[in-house]
Write a protein that holds these residues in place. Structure first.
Motif, PDB file in Angstrom:
ATOM      1  N   LEU A  45      41.012 -53.466 107.257  1.00  0.00           N
ATOM      2  CA  LEU A  45      40.663 -54.200 108.198  1.00  0.00           C
ATOM      3  C   LEU A  45      41.474 -54.602 109.304  1.00  0.00           C
ATOM      4  N   ILE A  46      40.163 -55.193 109.887  1.00  0.00           N
ATOM      5  CA  ILE A  46      40.145 -55.011 111.658  1.00  0.00           C
ATOM      6  C   ILE A  46      40.859 -56.824 111.401  1.00  0.00           C
ATOM      7  N   ASP A  47      41.316 -56.992 111.826  1.00  0.00           N
ATOM      8  CA  ASP A  47      41.633 -58.875 111.984  1.00  0.00           C
ATOM      9  C   ASP A  47      42.051 -59.029 113.772  1.00  0.00           C
ATOM     10  N   PRO A  48      40.735 -58.953 114.730  1.00  0.00           N
ATOM     11  CA  PRO A  48      40.619 -59.873 115.889  1.00  0.00           C
ATOM     12  C   PRO A  48      41.467 -61.033 115.879  1.00  0.00           C
ATOM     13  N   GLY A  49      43.044 -61.323 116.694  1.00  0.00           N
ATOM     14  CA  GLY A  49      43.835 -61.865 117.260  1.00  0.00           C
ATOM     15  C   GLY A  49      42.482 -63.054 117.476  1.00  0.00           C
ATOM     16  N   HIS A  50      43.064 -64.705 116.872  1.00  0.00           N
ATOM     17  CA  HIS A  50      42.783 -66.085 117.534  1.00  0.00           C
ATOM     18  C   HIS A  50      41.020 -66.301 117.832  1.00  0.00           C
ATOM     19  N   GLY A  51      40.442 -67.414 118.098  1.00  0.00           N
ATOM     20  CA  GLY A  51      38.839 -67.107 117.448  1.00  0.00           C
ATOM     21  C   GLY A  51      39.251 -69.241 117.513  1.00  0.00           C
ATOM     22  N   GLY A  52      37.501 -69.794 118.386  1.00  0.00           N
ATOM     23  CA  GLY A  52      37.533 -70.672 118.613  1.00  0.00           C
ATOM     24  C   GLY A  52      38.122 -71.874 119.170  1.00  0.00           C
ATOM     25  N   PRO A  53      37.697 -72.870 119.341  1.00  0.00           N
ATOM     26  CA  PRO A  53      37.984 -73.320 120.360  1.00  0.00           C
ATOM     27  C   PRO A  53      39.719 -74.443 120.077  1.00  0.00           C
ATOM     28  N   GLN A  54      40.078 -74.059 119.572  1.00  0.00           N
ATOM     29  CA  GLN A  54      41.681 -74.441 118.943  1.00  0.00           C
ATOM     30  C   GLN A  54      42.377 -73.317 119.820  1.00  0.00           C
ATOM     31  N   ASP A  55      42.094 -72.058 119.546  1.00  0.00           N
ATOM     32  CA  ASP A  55      42.969 -70.806 119.071  1.00  0.00           C
ATOM     33  C   ASP A  55      42.043 -69.885 119.967  1.00  0.00           C
ATOM     34  N   ARG A 100      39.562 -65.536 127.744  1.00  0.00           N
ATOM     35  CA  ARG A 100      40.203 -65.878 126.662  1.00  0.00           C
ATOM     36  C   ARG A 100      40.837 -64.376 126.265  1.00  0.00           C
ATOM     37  N   GLU A 101      42.228 -64.436 125.394  1.00  0.00           N
ATOM     38  CA  GLU A 101      42.465 -62.757 124.676  1.00  0.00           C
ATOM     39  C   GLU A 101      40.778 -62.860 123.575  1.00  0.00           C
ATOM     40  N   LYS A 102      40.918 -64.611 123.041  1.00  0.00           N
ATOM     41  CA  LYS A 102      40.106 -64.800 121.711  1.00  0.00           C
ATOM     42  C   LYS A 102      38.554 -63.449 122.090  1.00  0.00           C
ATOM     43  N   THR A 103      38.315 -63.483 123.244  1.00  0.00           N
ATOM     44  CA  THR A 103      37.415 -62.830 123.833  1.00  0.00           C
ATOM     45  C   THR A 103      37.642 -61.423 123.511  1.00  0.00           C
ATOM     46  N   VAL A 104      38.176 -60.806 123.987  1.00  0.00           N
ATOM     47  CA  VAL A 104      38.498 -59.549 124.536  1.00  0.00           C
ATOM     48  C   VAL A 104      38.704 -58.750 122.910  1.00  0.00           C
ATOM     49  N   ALA A 105      39.911 -59.149 122.341  1.00  0.00           N
ATOM     50  CA  ALA A 105      40.373 -59.100 120.965  1.00  0.00           C
ATOM     51  C   ALA A 105      38.877 -59.043 120.165  1.00  0.00           C
ATOM     52  N   VAL A 144      36.340 -54.615 106.871  1.00  0.00           N
ATOM     53  CA  VAL A 144      36.469 -55.234 106.967  1.00  0.00           C
ATOM     54  C   VAL A 144      37.159 -55.679 107.522  1.00  0.00           C
ATOM     55  N   MET A 145      35.769 -57.380 108.177  1.00  0.00           N
ATOM     56  CA  MET A 145      36.593 -58.023 109.379  1.00  0.00           C
ATOM     57  C   MET A 145      36.544 -59.590 108.696  1.00  0.00           C
ATOM     58  N   THR A 146      38.070 -59.698 109.459  1.00  0.00           N
ATOM     59  CA  THR A 146      38.828 -60.834 109.392  1.00  0.00           C
ATOM     60  C   THR A 146      37.162 -61.982 109.745  1.00  0.00           C
ATOM     61  N   ARG A 147      37.176 -61.682 110.539  1.00  0.00           N
ATOM     62  CA  ARG A 147      36.122 -62.653 111.725  1.00  0.00           C
ATOM     63  C   ARG A 147      35.024 -61.839 112.191  1.00  0.00           C
ATOM     64  N   VAL A 148      34.334 -61.986 112.425  1.00  0.00           N
ATOM     65  CA  VAL A 148      33.035 -61.595 113.845  1.00  0.00           C
ATOM     66  C   VAL A 148      32.017 -62.272 114.665  1.00  0.00           C
ATOM     67  N   GLU A 149      32.858 -63.552 114.708  1.00  0.00           N
ATOM     68  CA  GLU A 149      32.334 -64.502 115.326  1.00  0.00           C
ATOM     69  C   GLU A 149      33.648 -65.255 115.796  1.00  0.00           C
ATOM     70  N   ASP A 150      33.406 -65.941 117.252  1.00  0.00           N
ATOM     71  CA  ASP A 150      34.375 -67.135 117.316  1.00  0.00           C
ATOM     72  C   ASP A 150      34.433 -68.071 117.076  1.00  0.00           C
ATOM     73  N   VAL A 151      35.684 -68.294 116.018  1.00  0.00           N
ATOM     74  CA  VAL A 151      35.282 -69.051 114.844  1.00  0.00           C
ATOM     75  C   VAL A 151      36.705 -69.673 114.893  1.00  0.00           C
ATOM     76  N   ASP A 152      36.997 -70.983 114.525  1.00  0.00           N
ATOM     77  CA  ASP A 152      38.752 -70.942 114.279  1.00  0.00           C
ATOM     78  C   ASP A 152      38.788 -70.065 112.323  1.00  0.00           C
ATOM     79  N   LEU A 153      40.064 -69.297 112.675  1.00  0.00           N
ATOM     80  CA  LEU A 153      40.432 -68.957 111.586  1.00  0.00           C
ATOM     81  C   LEU A 153      41.879 -68.737 111.197  1.00  0.00           C
ATOM     82  N   ASP A 154      42.604 -69.618 110.740  1.00  0.00           N
ATOM     83  CA  ASP A 154      44.196 -70.325 110.864  1.00  0.00           C
ATOM     84  C   ASP A 154      44.798 -68.957 110.336  1.00  0.00           C
ATOM     85  N   LEU A 155      45.516 -68.261 110.619  1.00  0.00           N
ATOM     86  CA  LEU A 155      46.599 -67.470 109.570  1.00  0.00           C
ATOM     87  C   LEU A 155      46.810 -67.422 108.490  1.00  0.00           C
TER      88      LEU A 155
END
Length: 597
Positions: free
Chosen positions: A419-429, A439-444, A463-474
């Motif tokens: 499992l790969i988790d790209p950190g952060h994501g979306g406008p809120q994080d 921003r970190e979310k983009t490069v991650a 498996v990826m926790t996110r594949v787009e720039d979306v809000d995803l809480d911990l």
């Protein structure tokens, strides 16, 4: 194709950032306008065209070859104004430093909100209850409670730095020669309420301050009670799992989470927190009080193991679901059951992929300890749950491909789920910010996709926790790890520092782990990336992070560089270096799997 699209997206982002900088050559990325902090200094992160000079309050600052800057300036309490200039461009910034110390009154008074305890406290007879206050130096301070006067003494206080200070290499205690801190403790009567089987309310403490022959009093805010040992409540964990801690606030360290259904006797309360008889504290909102329940005690007799898909389950039948803790050793896994007495004569444990043998002992009248000797030093994950009153401990089997040797086949990771988790994501994080605003979310996300491609090429199921720039809480990220049960989980991040950090001189690769089963992976990947890519080392840290806490698999969080560092940022956003980094991460994972066979 995916790699090409990722590079196109990144190019678009960089182009947008370049247009913004071109429209206003002097660009300040951090701190934001009207920033507030308790730090004694602040770094200013930004950029300007590499030619010419940038000054802050008339002082020329150093910049990288690309024109980026991150100087640090001291902050005084209150408002601090910075004027940044580049040629005819100017940026004004206001930073407010707020004090994190209580204000000591000059006259005959207690400091505001300084009287402790601030919340209702209930304890067993014969236990210490401590009181505190902040008042002028050279005063006499006392507490009156239930007809007893408890003197509070002025004390020189050693202040421990915030946990984050270790990230700055500055975690030494600070000796504060302050006589404004007053503290005292008193033991509650041993037999209070016991004979009648009732809880005793001692009331609210009255604080008394005397100085220059003048005295004032002030009522506390927390009521003090003494519980009756003959009439203690029983709490049952209602969440999955219950978060157990070493003290009565979220500042205290986590203990082994309690499976839903766990019962324990309540031996104290402090505000919204409940103290359980085996030594942990838990929020009242995570338990229910069981009416007319007897104190939580259980016998244990036989135990047995069974194998299910990918796991060994060990079943411990109990009369009541009791609290438990676990401890992972080099080749051992230790399970401790509290409030439990053994009547054990038989345990069934067949030949097993994980366990070589099991030993147990009654280490105290109410604690039974089971030590599993393991066939491998590397542990792959565990789970705890109650099925009725039977505790089920699950130990994960090694991945089927751990004996693969790197480069021995075209698909050395075949059959292994990662499992790969790209950190952060979306406008809120958005995560950390770079001098140019990337921003970190983009490069991650870009690097995570490149890592996925490299791992898939080696045969892994990714498996990826996110594949787009979306809000995803911990919590949803953690839930995905729990659901997928991968062989390993890697969270990809880029780093920043607290406001009082050194953004110019701090750089490098960092790795973070929580459960001992993840230590080997964290250390191996950190050392591998530092050596193969000739990158600086930021360090390897044990850290209580949401993405390192899942026990179902070795979970590691990687910080792959500092976006706030003017020079390292150039390496972070370089597409060629990103490909090298992704390849090194994938190869490091491959070689780690081979090393733990």
């Amino acid at each position: 194709m995916r790699k090409f699209l990722a590079l196109v997206v990144f190019g678009m982002i960089m182009a947008i950032a370049s247009v913004a900088v071109a429209a206003q050559p002097l660009f300040l990325a951090y701190p934001p306008a009207n920033h507030k902090t308790t730090a004694d200094r602040i770094f200013l992160i930004g950029t300007a065209p590499p030619t010419g000079q940038v000054s802050v309050n008339g002082q020329q600052i150093a910049r990288s070859g690309a024109g980026h800057f991150a100087p640090t300036f001291p902050l005084k309490i209150g408002e601090n104004v910075f004027t940044l200039r580049y040629e005819n461009q100017q940026v004004l910034l206001k930073v407010t430093r707020e004090s994190n110390q209580p204000e000591v009154p000059a006259g005959l008074a207690f400091a505001k909100d300084s009287l402790t305890p601030k919340v209702d406290v209930a304890s067993l007879p014969g236990e210490y209850i401590c009181f505190g206050a902040i008042a002028p130096a050279n005063a006499r301070v006392a507490v009156k409670l239930a007809g007893v006067t408890i003197p509070l003494k002025a004390r020189s206080q050693v202040e421990l730095p915030d946990n984050k200070s270790v990230l700055l290499g500055e975690n030494s205690p600070i000796l504060k020669s302050s006589s404004e801190q007053y503290q005292g403790c008193a033991k509650t009567p041993e037999n209070s309420g016991e004979s009648k089987g009732q809880k005793i309310d001692l009331g609210v403490p009255l604080f008394e301050l005397t100085m220059n022959d003048k005295t004032i009093t002030q009522q506390g805010t927390g009521k003090i009670s003494i519980l009756s040992p003959a009439d203690l409540e029983v709490a049952e964990v209602t969440t999955e799992p219950g978060v157990a801690r070493t003290g009565a606030s979220t500042d205290f360290s986590r203990m082994t989470p309690l499976p839903k259904g766990t019962r324990a006797t309540v031996i104290g309360r402090e505000g919204e927190w409940i103290r359980l008889d085996y030594g942990a504290w838990i929020k009242a909102s995570e338990v229910r009080i069981v009416k007319d329940a007897v104190p939580a005690r259980s016998l244990i007799r036989s135990a047995r193991s069974r194998q299910v898909s990918g796991w060994t389950e060990v079943l411990f039948p109990l009369e009541i679901p009791v609290p438990v803790t676990v401890q992972e050793g080099e080749r051992t896994f230790t399970l401790t059951l509290y409030n439990t007495t053994a009547q054990t004569d038989i345990i069934r444990l067949d030949d097993d992929p994980v366990i070589s043998r099991l030993a147990w002992q009654q280490i105290s009248p109410q604690q039974v300890q089971y030590t599993f000797n393991l066939k491998s030093a590397q542990q792959w994950g565990y789970k705890l749950r109650y099925e009725g009153t039977t505790l089920v401990l699950s130990l994960k089997h090694p991945p089927t491909n751990t004996s693969a040797v790197p480069n021995s086949s075209e698909k050395p990771l075949s059959g292994i789920k990662i499992l790969i988790d790209p950190g952060h994501g979306g406008p809120q994080d958005s995560g950390a910010v770079s001098p140019t605003g990337v921003r970190e979310k983009t490069v991650a996300l870009i690097v995570s996709k490149l890592v996925r491609e490299e791992l898939v090429n080696r045969g892994a199921n990714v498996v990826m926790t996110r594949v787009e720039d979306v809000d995803l809480d911990l919590p949803p990220r953690v839930e995905m790890i729990q659901k997928e049960e991968p062989a390993i989980a890697i969270s990809i991040h880029y780093n920043a520092l607290p406001d009082n950090g050194d953004a110019i001189n701090t750089k490098g690769v960092g790795a973070f782990w929580f459960h001992p089963q993840a230590h080997s992976l964290a250390m191996f990947l950190h050392n591998y990336l530092v050596a193969k890519l000739n990158r600086p080392s930021y360090g390897v840290f044990w850290n209580n992070l949401a993405m390192t806490r899942p026990a179902v698999t070795p979970s590691v969080l990687m910080e792959l560089g500092f976006t706030i560092n003017p020079e390292e940022f150039e390496w972070i956003v370089n597409p060629t270096e990103q490909k090298k980094l992704a390849s090194a991460i994938a190869q490091g994972i491959t070689e780690w799997f081979a090393s733990v066979q």
